[in-house]
Design a protein around this motif. Sequence first.
Motif, PDB file in Angstrom:
ATOM      1  N   ALA A 131       0.815  -1.210   0.000  1.00 47.95           N
ATOM      2  CA  ALA A 131       0.000   0.000   0.000  1.00 47.95           C
ATOM      3  C   ALA A 131       0.849   1.260   0.000  1.00 47.95           C
ATOM      4  CB  ALA A 131      -0.942  -0.018   1.206  1.00 47.95           C
ATOM      5  N   VAL A 132       1.836   1.304   0.881  1.00 47.80           N
ATOM      6  CA  VAL A 132       2.664   2.509   0.986  1.00 47.80           C
ATOM      7  C   VAL A 132       3.461   2.731  -0.293  1.00 47.80           C
ATOM      8  CG1 VAL A 132       4.608   3.551   2.206  1.00 47.80           C
ATOM      9  CG2 VAL A 132       2.783   2.429   3.501  1.00 47.80           C
ATOM     10  N   GLU A 133       4.052   1.667  -0.827  1.00 48.06           N
ATOM     11  CA  GLU A 133       4.865   1.821  -2.031  1.00 48.06           C
ATOM     12  C   GLU A 133       4.019   2.219  -3.236  1.00 48.06           C
ATOM     13  OE1 GLU A 133       7.013  -1.830  -2.416  1.00 48.06           O
ATOM     14  OE2 GLU A 133       8.469  -1.315  -0.848  1.00 48.06           O
ATOM     15  N   ALA A 134       2.829   1.671  -3.362  1.00 46.88           N
ATOM     16  CA  ALA A 134       1.962   2.030  -4.485  1.00 46.88           C
ATOM     17  C   ALA A 134       1.536   3.492  -4.404  1.00 46.88           C
ATOM     18  CB  ALA A 134       0.732   1.112  -4.526  1.00 46.88           C
ATOM     19  N   CYS A 135       1.241   3.952  -3.195  1.00 43.43           N
ATOM     20  CA  CYS A 135       0.845   5.357  -3.031  1.00 43.43           C
ATOM     21  C   CYS A 135       2.030   6.296  -3.301  1.00 43.43           C
ATOM     22  CB  CYS A 135       0.290   5.587  -1.623  1.00 43.43           C
ATOM     23  SG  CYS A 135      -1.290   4.772  -1.316  1.00 43.43           S
ATOM     24  N   ARG A 136       3.198   5.924  -2.802  1.00 41.66           N
ATOM     25  CA  ARG A 136       4.382   6.750  -3.040  1.00 41.66           C
ATOM     26  C   ARG A 136       4.679   6.862  -4.538  1.00 41.66           C
ATOM     27  NH1 ARG A 136       8.304   4.368   1.787  1.00 41.66           N
ATOM     28  NH2 ARG A 136       7.560   5.779   3.432  1.00 41.66           N
ATOM     29  N   ALA A 137       4.487   5.774  -5.262  1.00 39.55           N
ATOM     30  CA  ALA A 137       4.767   5.781  -6.698  1.00 39.55           C
ATOM     31  C   ALA A 137       3.856   6.758  -7.435  1.00 39.55           C
ATOM     32  CB  ALA A 137       4.593   4.383  -7.276  1.00 39.55           C
ATOM     33  N   ARG A 138       2.736   7.104  -6.807  1.00 38.31           N
ATOM     34  CA  ARG A 138       1.802   8.063  -7.404  1.00 38.31           C
ATOM     35  C   ARG A 138       1.882   9.423  -6.727  1.00 38.31           C
ATOM     36  NH1 ARG A 138       1.477   3.675  -8.637  1.00 38.31           N
ATOM     37  NH2 ARG A 138       0.650   2.968 -10.636  1.00 38.31           N
ATOM     38  N   GLY A 139       2.923   9.644  -5.949  1.00 37.03           N
ATOM     39  CA  GLY A 139       3.128  10.927  -5.303  1.00 37.03           C
ATOM     40  C   GLY A 139       2.149  11.214  -4.195  1.00 37.03           C
ATOM     41  N   ARG A 140       1.615  10.151  -3.593  1.00 41.34           N
ATOM     42  CA  ARG A 140       0.612  10.327  -2.541  1.00 41.34           C
ATOM     43  C   ARG A 140       1.145   9.885  -1.191  1.00 41.34           C
ATOM     44  NH1 ARG A 140      -3.920  13.414  -4.003  1.00 41.34           N
ATOM     45  NH2 ARG A 140      -4.204  13.109  -6.261  1.00 41.34           N
ATOM     46  N   ARG A 141       0.827  10.663  -0.180  1.00 45.84           N
ATOM     47  CA  ARG A 141       1.086  10.269   1.196  1.00 45.84           C
ATOM     48  C   ARG A 141       0.017   9.260   1.630  1.00 45.84           C
ATOM     49  NH1 ARG A 141       0.596  15.236   4.526  1.00 45.84           N
ATOM     50  NH2 ARG A 141      -1.147  15.608   3.093  1.00 45.84           N
ATOM     51  N   VAL A 142       0.211   8.673   2.821  1.00 46.83           N
ATOM     52  CA  VAL A 142      -0.683   7.606   3.280  1.00 46.83           C
ATOM     53  C   VAL A 142      -1.121   7.840   4.722  1.00 46.83           C
ATOM     54  CG1 VAL A 142      -0.976   5.111   3.586  1.00 46.83           C
ATOM     55  CG2 VAL A 142       0.556   5.969   1.808  1.00 46.83           C
ATOM     56  N   VAL A 143      -2.435   7.687   4.969  1.00 43.87           N
ATOM     57  CA  VAL A 143      -2.961   7.543   6.324  1.00 43.87           C
ATOM     58  C   VAL A 143      -3.253   6.065   6.499  1.00 43.87           C
ATOM     59  CG1 VAL A 143      -4.847   8.046   7.907  1.00 43.87           C
ATOM     60  CG2 VAL A 143      -3.936   9.862   6.445  1.00 43.87           C
ATOM     61  N   LEU A 144      -2.496   5.417   7.367  1.00 42.96           N
ATOM     62  CA  LEU A 144      -2.591   3.972   7.553  1.00 42.96           C
ATOM     63  C   LEU A 144      -3.318   3.686   8.861  1.00 42.96           C
ATOM     64  CD1 LEU A 144      -1.538   1.322   6.181  1.00 42.96           C
ATOM     65  CD2 LEU A 144       0.430   1.457   7.734  1.00 42.96           C
ATOM     66  N   ALA A 145      -4.455   2.995   8.776  1.00 40.57           N
ATOM     67  CA  ALA A 145      -5.235   2.655   9.971  1.00 40.57           C
ATOM     68  C   ALA A 145      -4.763   1.305  10.514  1.00 40.57           C
ATOM     69  CB  ALA A 145      -6.717   2.600   9.632  1.00 40.57           C
ATOM     70  N   ARG A 146      -4.403   1.286  11.771  1.00 38.27           N
ATOM     71  CA  ARG A 146      -3.840   0.059  12.363  1.00 38.27           C
ATOM     72  C   ARG A 146      -4.844  -1.093  12.268  1.00 38.27           C
ATOM     73  NH1 ARG A 146      -2.978   2.048  16.843  1.00 38.27           N
ATOM     74  NH2 ARG A 146      -0.750   2.486  16.724  1.00 38.27           N
ATOM     75  N   GLY A 147      -6.061  -0.912  12.791  1.00 36.33           N
ATOM     76  CA  GLY A 147      -7.098  -1.931  12.725  1.00 36.33           C
ATOM     77  C   GLY A 147      -6.707  -3.234  13.391  1.00 36.33           C
ATOM     78  N   TRP A 148      -7.561  -4.252  13.219  1.00 41.74           N
ATOM     79  CA  TRP A 148      -7.296  -5.564  13.819  1.00 41.74           C
ATOM     80  C   TRP A 148      -6.191  -6.305  13.068  1.00 41.74           C
ATOM     81  CZ3 TRP A 148     -12.449  -8.235  15.687  1.00 41.74           C
ATOM     82  CH2 TRP A 148     -13.037  -7.427  16.668  1.00 41.74           C
TER      83      TRP A 148
END
Length: 409
Positions: A260-277
Amino acid sequence: MRALLTTWGSRGDVEPLVGLAVALRGLGAEAVVCAPPDEEFATLLDRAGVPLAPIGPTVRSVTAGAQPPTAQDAVRLASDLVAAGFDTLAAAAEGCDVLLANGMIAAAGARGAAELLGIPYVYACYHLRGLPPRKISPEANGQSAKDAADKAHWEQGQKAIAMFAEALGGHRAGAGLPPVDDFLDYVYTARPWLAADATLCPAPPERTDIGVVQTGAWVLPDDRPLPQELDAFLAAGEPPVYVGFGSMATSSPKDTARVAVEACRARGRRVVLARGWADLAPIDDAGDCLLVGDVNQQALFPRVAAIVHHGGAGTTTTASRSGTPQVVVPQIGDQPSWAARVADLGIGVAHHGPTLTGGSLAAALDTALDRRTRTRARAVADTMRGDGAIVAAELLLDAARPEGPTGIV
């Protein structure tokens, strides 16, 4: 008027009942929610000022163990929850005027509790898969065997009968109640409630064998401010992508977060990552990814560029109401159906299968981040209603009156 609202499931099952309880309170009625004793759910109900009557084991202890539940585990849980309907649930419903149950796993024992107390019983679900299956198989009914969804729904009904019927019969006999002739009619009733938005999940017009009552989704209003760190992160640049899987435990949390993080970075996007279960976590110390816990999604989702999630009923509804494009990565149950509907409406992408890869998420994000998808998502959001809990609360008040509405049992 006092109502008991019960379910056994994840937060997506519990939170709508809390929304209904708050709506009932606004109409001058009282409500108690009987739900699993997970700490997260207790906190949610406490925040809303709604009493919790715990039932069964915690959901997390059943679903988030080292090994997935076996078929024997499911049968044992079904039997335990039927038993809980005749003791725990019946005790919690003392003094109540009506009992509403969400989902088969809670409803199988709930109607017995209502019978013991002589109060009306209502069955409610959040998706078409929660409606009663047809009595005969699609093939025997002359339908094409390629209708996989309808066949799966029918098979679900057969499994439910196998899991619950024996335990139900034994507990009914022990309580002095007569045997049940038709298990599906007993649990679902002739007028099941569909607590889903009509745009996102319309009632099936072909189901002339039942009278579906579509109330709209039961949304619990959330006025919590976003944490300062999250608010500052959102304001510090272009809208990020939200990634979270709620109560779902993904097969490999580290791989999911990395992809998820790498795909978003490749598109110039930051990430809000929800910890969840799933216990997702950042893959490094870079400042373009922020880890969050339980936050106000109603406030957060309109401020992100896209929402990558598991496709639960509650998250899909909140995401759709926000007008933000989605990438739905379905894991179990009704989630593939929600994913397909999101794609059909043009408000996001249905990911194929539960496991993300760099290529699959990259392609999905390209569609979700397209301007045309956002325009469509905003247009669909404008058609969605927010009064479903109030509609249901008014109907439940009617059901609790001595004469009751036609079709409520």
